[in-house]
Design a protein around this motif. Structure first.
Motif, PDB file in Angstrom:
ATOM      1  N   VAL A 218       0.835  -1.202   0.000  1.00 28.82           N
ATOM      2  CA  VAL A 218       0.000   0.000   0.000  1.00 28.82           C
ATOM      3  C   VAL A 218       0.868   1.250   0.000  1.00 28.82           C
ATOM      4  O   VAL A 218       1.888   1.317   0.693  1.00 28.82           O
ATOM      5  N   PRO A 220      -0.214   4.945   0.872  1.00 29.85           N
ATOM      6  CA  PRO A 220      -1.356   5.765   1.309  1.00 29.85           C
ATOM      7  C   PRO A 220      -1.294   7.210   0.830  1.00 29.85           C
ATOM      8  O   PRO A 220      -2.274   7.936   0.929  1.00 29.85           O
ATOM      9  N   SER A 284      -5.521   9.478   4.640  1.00 26.96           N
ATOM     10  CA  SER A 284      -4.387   8.662   5.073  1.00 26.96           C
ATOM     11  C   SER A 284      -4.309   8.505   6.587  1.00 26.96           C
ATOM     12  O   SER A 284      -3.594   7.621   7.083  1.00 26.96           O
ATOM     13  N   LEU A 287      -7.535   5.119   7.344  1.00 17.30           N
ATOM     14  CA  LEU A 287      -7.546   4.215   6.194  1.00 17.30           C
ATOM     15  C   LEU A 287      -8.679   3.200   6.304  1.00 17.30           C
ATOM     16  O   LEU A 287      -8.889   2.611   7.378  1.00 17.30           O
ATOM     17  N   ILE A 297       4.074  -1.192   3.465  1.00 18.36           N
ATOM     18  CA  ILE A 297       3.666   0.180   3.142  1.00 18.36           C
ATOM     19  C   ILE A 297       4.893   0.932   2.652  1.00 18.36           C
ATOM     20  O   ILE A 297       5.907   1.013   3.342  1.00 18.36           O
ATOM     21  N   THR A 299       5.825   4.677   0.903  1.00 17.49           N
ATOM     22  CA  THR A 299       5.234   5.966   0.556  1.00 17.49           C
ATOM     23  C   THR A 299       6.277   7.065   0.570  1.00 17.49           C
ATOM     24  O   THR A 299       7.338   6.924   1.193  1.00 17.49           O
ATOM     25  N   CYS A 320      -0.517   9.897  10.663  1.00 19.01           N
ATOM     26  CA  CYS A 320      -0.367   8.959   9.533  1.00 19.01           C
ATOM     27  C   CYS A 320       0.416   7.720   9.944  1.00 19.01           C
ATOM     28  O   CYS A 320       0.029   6.588   9.614  1.00 19.01           O
ATOM     29  N   MET A 324      -0.755   3.861   9.850  1.00 18.75           N
ATOM     30  CA  MET A 324       0.005   2.873   9.074  1.00 18.75           C
ATOM     31  C   MET A 324       0.391   1.686   9.946  1.00 18.75           C
ATOM     32  O   MET A 324       0.321   0.530   9.500  1.00 18.75           O
TER      33      MET A 324
END
Length: 341
Positions: A218, A220, A284, A287, A297, A299, A320, A324
């Motif tokens: 993922v 985000p 974000s 989620l 994850i 990002t 965030c 996560m």
């Protein structure tokens, strides 16, 4: 100053004969051979598909008609050949031309095999730093001249076979041979945004995570989707989710996915059924994913320069990261573009 410049350029000339060229050139030869075979295979595949489309369901009709119309036309042509001297001369001329053409092509092919091909090359200099007493063009010119003397290659700035790269950064220099015709940092991306990550960096970040088959990966804060698109291209045995709170960013991601699907369809010459990737708009910090449902994850969080602000990041980052950590499966990790730029 002039003496320093002459000394530096003389070093470029001397360097060409000291470098170990053999291994890089072997890699270049293997890569070039592979690209030619791949191009040939694609052309054959496209032509085969075209024939299938043209013939389609008409194969049986052609076979049935061959015994009637085609044979009667051929018989008529044979009769004309014997009765009309002009046609006889025309056919003889055509046959002679075909034989001559075939002989010429064979001779050229044999000539290419027997005579060694003189490679064409160019030198491209990329320079960074302010303390150099020479320009990029001067470095490329003098180094290129030495390369030409060393290999007896022919210099050609446009239709070249080998591109020698001269990368200079302050007092360091790296010499290499290009394996691709253009830079790969924009591959797979057609719709750019203000913070689009380079595809090469996205690949590096994903590779550090060592994705395993069936992993759910993922991003985000996907922006234009560089990370998940690169992931879906290189790790197609995983499932990739691209999300962002901006509807414009999600739209750009969707357009990039669509463009890549079209590109793959054209290259492969067949219908492409899709890629293991989805794009979604979300928050974000909240989620819509189950706890512990994500394996990786990756990002590129906003720095607060081109997007967002440093002041807002003081609240954004903790929220965030906490979200996560909730959705990530225990024992896995989170990779952030701020840590691995």
């Amino acid at each position: 100053m002039l003496a320093r410049q002459e000394e530096a350029l003389k070093d470029f000339e001397d360097l060409a004969g000291k470098l170990p060229w053999s291994d890089p050139l072997k890699v270049w030869e293997v890569n070039t051979c592979f690209k030619k075979k791949k191009t040939k295979h694609k052309k054959m595949s496209v032509n085969s598909n075209k024939k299938k489309i043209v013939n389609g369901q008409g194969d049986k009709l052609d076979e049935r008609d061959d015994g009637g119309f085609v044979n009667s036309a051929l018989d008529s042509r044979i009769l004309d050949y014997y009765e009309n001297p002009a046609i006889k001369e025309e056919i003889s001329t055509l046959v002679g031309d075909d034989l001559a053409s075939s002989k010429t092509e064979t001779d050229e092919h044999s000539k290419e095999e027997t005579e060694p091909q003189v490679l064409k090359f160019r030198v491209t200099c990329n320079r960074a730093g302010e303390k150099h007493c020479f320009t990029s063009n001067e470095a490329a010119r003098d180094f290129g001249g030495a390369v030409q003397d060393h290999f007896k290659w022919k210099a050609d700035m446009t239709n070249f076979d080998v591109e020698v790269l001269l990368n200079i950064h302050d007092n360091e220099m790296v010499v290499g041979i290009a394996l691709t015709e253009e830079s790969l940092h924009r591959r797979n991306i057609t719709h750019f945004g203000p913070t689009t990550l380079r595809s090469t960096l996205a690949y590096g970040m994903l590779r550090l995570c060592a994705p395993q088959p069936n992993d759910i990966i993922v991003d985000p804060m996907c922006g234009t989707g560089a990370i998940p698109i690169e992931g879906a291209t290189e790790w197609s045995n995983c499932y990739h989710i691209a999300g962002d709170n901006s509807p414009l960013a999600v739209k750009r991601t969707a357009n990039n996915i669509s463009s890549l699907l079209t590109k793959n369809q054209v290259q492969e010459g067949k219908l492409c059924w899709g890629m293991p990737i989805d794009a979604v708009q979300w928050d974000s910090c909240n989620l819509p994913l189950r706890t512990g449902s994500v394996d990786i994850i990756v990002t590129d969080m906003p720095f607060g320069k081109r997007m967002g602000s440093k002041k807002r990041n003081w609240n954004l980052y903790p929220a965030c990261l906490q979200e996560m950590s909730r959705v990530c499966r225990p024992g896995t990790g989170i990779e952030n573009g701020n840590i691995y730029p």
